[in-house]
Scaffold this motif. Sequence first.
Motif, PDB file in Angstrom:
ATOM      1  N   TYR A  66       0.931  -1.269  -0.001  1.00 53.51           N
ATOM      2  CA  TYR A  66      -0.079   0.065   0.014  1.00 53.51           C
ATOM      3  C   TYR A  66       0.759   1.388  -0.067  1.00 53.51           C
ATOM      4  O   TYR A  66       0.703   2.025  -0.653  1.00 53.51           O
ATOM      5  CB  TYR A  66      -0.845   0.005   1.137  1.00 53.51           C
ATOM      6  N   GLN A  70       0.906   4.071  -2.757  1.00 52.42           N
ATOM      7  CA  GLN A  70       0.541   5.591  -2.550  1.00 52.42           C
ATOM      8  C   GLN A  70       1.621   6.688  -3.346  1.00 52.42           C
ATOM      9  O   GLN A  70       1.297   7.550  -3.774  1.00 52.42           O
ATOM     10  CB  GLN A  70       0.566   5.965  -1.094  1.00 52.42           C
ATOM     11  N   SER A  73       1.207   6.730  -6.809  1.00 56.08           N
ATOM     12  CA  SER A  73       0.063   7.207  -7.187  1.00 56.08           C
ATOM     13  C   SER A  73       0.028   8.899  -7.101  1.00 56.08           C
ATOM     14  O   SER A  73      -0.841   9.638  -7.371  1.00 56.08           O
ATOM     15  CB  SER A  73      -1.120   6.916  -6.486  1.00 56.08           C
ATOM     16  N   ALA A 121     -16.603   5.568   0.078  1.00 56.35           N
ATOM     17  CA  ALA A 121     -15.991   6.771  -0.851  1.00 56.35           C
ATOM     18  C   ALA A 121     -16.324   8.008  -0.068  1.00 56.35           C
ATOM     19  O   ALA A 121     -17.530   8.266   0.385  1.00 56.35           O
ATOM     20  CB  ALA A 121     -16.625   6.560  -2.153  1.00 56.35           C
ATOM     21  N   ARG A 235     -11.758  -4.747  -9.291  1.00 52.59           N
ATOM     22  CA  ARG A 235     -11.627  -3.482  -8.443  1.00 52.59           C
ATOM     23  C   ARG A 235     -12.416  -2.298  -9.131  1.00 52.59           C
ATOM     24  O   ARG A 235     -12.670  -1.315  -8.356  1.00 52.59           O
ATOM     25  CB  ARG A 235     -10.247  -3.174  -8.245  1.00 52.59           C
ATOM     26  N   ASN A 239     -16.741   1.688  -7.352  1.00 51.39           N
ATOM     27  CA  ASN A 239     -15.788   2.652  -7.072  1.00 51.39           C
ATOM     28  C   ASN A 239     -15.765   2.339  -5.465  1.00 51.39           C
ATOM     29  O   ASN A 239     -16.550   2.914  -4.629  1.00 51.39           O
ATOM     30  CB  ASN A 239     -16.133   4.096  -6.982  1.00 51.39           C
ATOM     31  N   THR A 240     -14.623   1.783  -5.147  1.00 49.57           N
ATOM     32  CA  THR A 240     -14.340   1.478  -3.704  1.00 49.57           C
ATOM     33  C   THR A 240     -13.444   2.390  -3.116  1.00 49.57           C
ATOM     34  O   THR A 240     -12.796   2.109  -1.870  1.00 49.57           O
ATOM     35  CB  THR A 240     -14.012  -0.014  -3.566  1.00 49.57           C
ATOM     36  N   GLU A 241     -12.929   3.460  -3.647  1.00 46.48           N
ATOM     37  CA  GLU A 241     -11.633   4.076  -3.260  1.00 46.48           C
ATOM     38  C   GLU A 241     -12.467   5.321  -2.735  1.00 46.48           C
ATOM     39  O   GLU A 241     -13.316   5.907  -2.682  1.00 46.48           O
ATOM     40  CB  GLU A 241     -10.893   4.590  -4.405  1.00 46.48           C
ATOM     41  N   ARG A 242     -11.590   5.889  -1.615  1.00 49.91           N
ATOM     42  CA  ARG A 242     -12.017   6.972  -0.845  1.00 49.91           C
ATOM     43  C   ARG A 242     -11.724   8.243  -1.426  1.00 49.91           C
ATOM     44  O   ARG A 242     -12.466   9.119  -1.425  1.00 49.91           O
ATOM     45  CB  ARG A 242     -11.235   6.980   0.444  1.00 49.91           C
ATOM     46  N   THR A 246      -7.165   8.176  -6.345  1.00 54.56           N
ATOM     47  CA  THR A 246      -6.975   6.799  -6.070  1.00 54.56           C
ATOM     48  C   THR A 246      -7.737   6.030  -7.103  1.00 54.56           C
ATOM     49  O   THR A 246      -7.251   5.078  -7.896  1.00 54.56           O
ATOM     50  CB  THR A 246      -7.359   6.174  -4.743  1.00 54.56           C
ATOM     51  N   SER A 247      -9.080   6.484  -7.532  1.00 53.97           N
ATOM     52  CA  SER A 247      -9.861   5.953  -8.314  1.00 53.97           C
ATOM     53  C   SER A 247      -9.212   6.012  -9.695  1.00 53.97           C
ATOM     54  O   SER A 247      -9.260   5.192 -10.762  1.00 53.97           O
ATOM     55  CB  SER A 247     -11.219   6.561  -8.591  1.00 53.97           C
TER      56      SER A 247
END
Length: 263
Positions: A66, A70, A73, A121, A235, A239-242, A246-247
């Motif tokens: 992770y 990061q 990203s 999200a 994935r 949309n599972t990203e906060r 990240t999405s």
Amino acid sequence: MRQTYPSDISRKQFEPILPILESARKTTKPRTIDLYDVFCAVLYLLKSGCQWRMIPKDFPKWRTVYSYFQQWSELRYGEEPSLLEQALKNQVAEERAKQGRQKRTSFAIVDAQSVKNTAYALNKGYDAGKKVSGIKRHIVVDTQGLPHAITITTADVNDRTGALKAFEDNRPYLSKVESVLVDGGYTGQPFANANDEILGATVQVAKRSELHTFAVIPKRWVVERSFAWIENCRRLWKNTERKLNTSLQFANLAFLVLLLRRS
């Protein structure tokens, strides 16, 4: 020695992007982690749709994976593209060069896709037209379906505004575009004027209502296929990203892996 997974790419396929990913290093401490294993761990998560904590134990620790994701990203110096986006741009240019084309396209096809959010999200909006509460992916592709610009917004942002944001954010990579193909959702003189101001390109609108019988809208299927390519990754089904960034990076990663497998 860890076991192999269907989501893995080969080390040979990984080599072109290794120098870019290595540039994320921030300390002088010798690296003990194989970046290839870290990258394959992220691909496992992308393909399977699992949570970070559910990454198999034979990969590096999930917190390590992770942390590297990061770093790959984050936007460089606040404005420059992330390392994953840089790697994707390079692979798109190389793929076009292999096909005997210029690295930058002169013809672009634009579309948007609304995706439902999960409970995690932070950013969300409601697309009243498609009745979707979540985010919206705006992509600009060439005639081969290769992405030249990707932007993520909340679902309440209309297609025209999202497309213009994609043009603005990726202006250096779209500098050769002379014509943009869109569907009926992008009609209107304000969009055409803004597009001309940013890219200096003409707008072609392909309207389904102009077809007298059922048929696939000419060239519009190309961008729909591009969306289908990334939907092979669980994935990205929702949309599972906060965070929106990240999405965006997972979308970049999905296209990047697709091109690496072609090499």
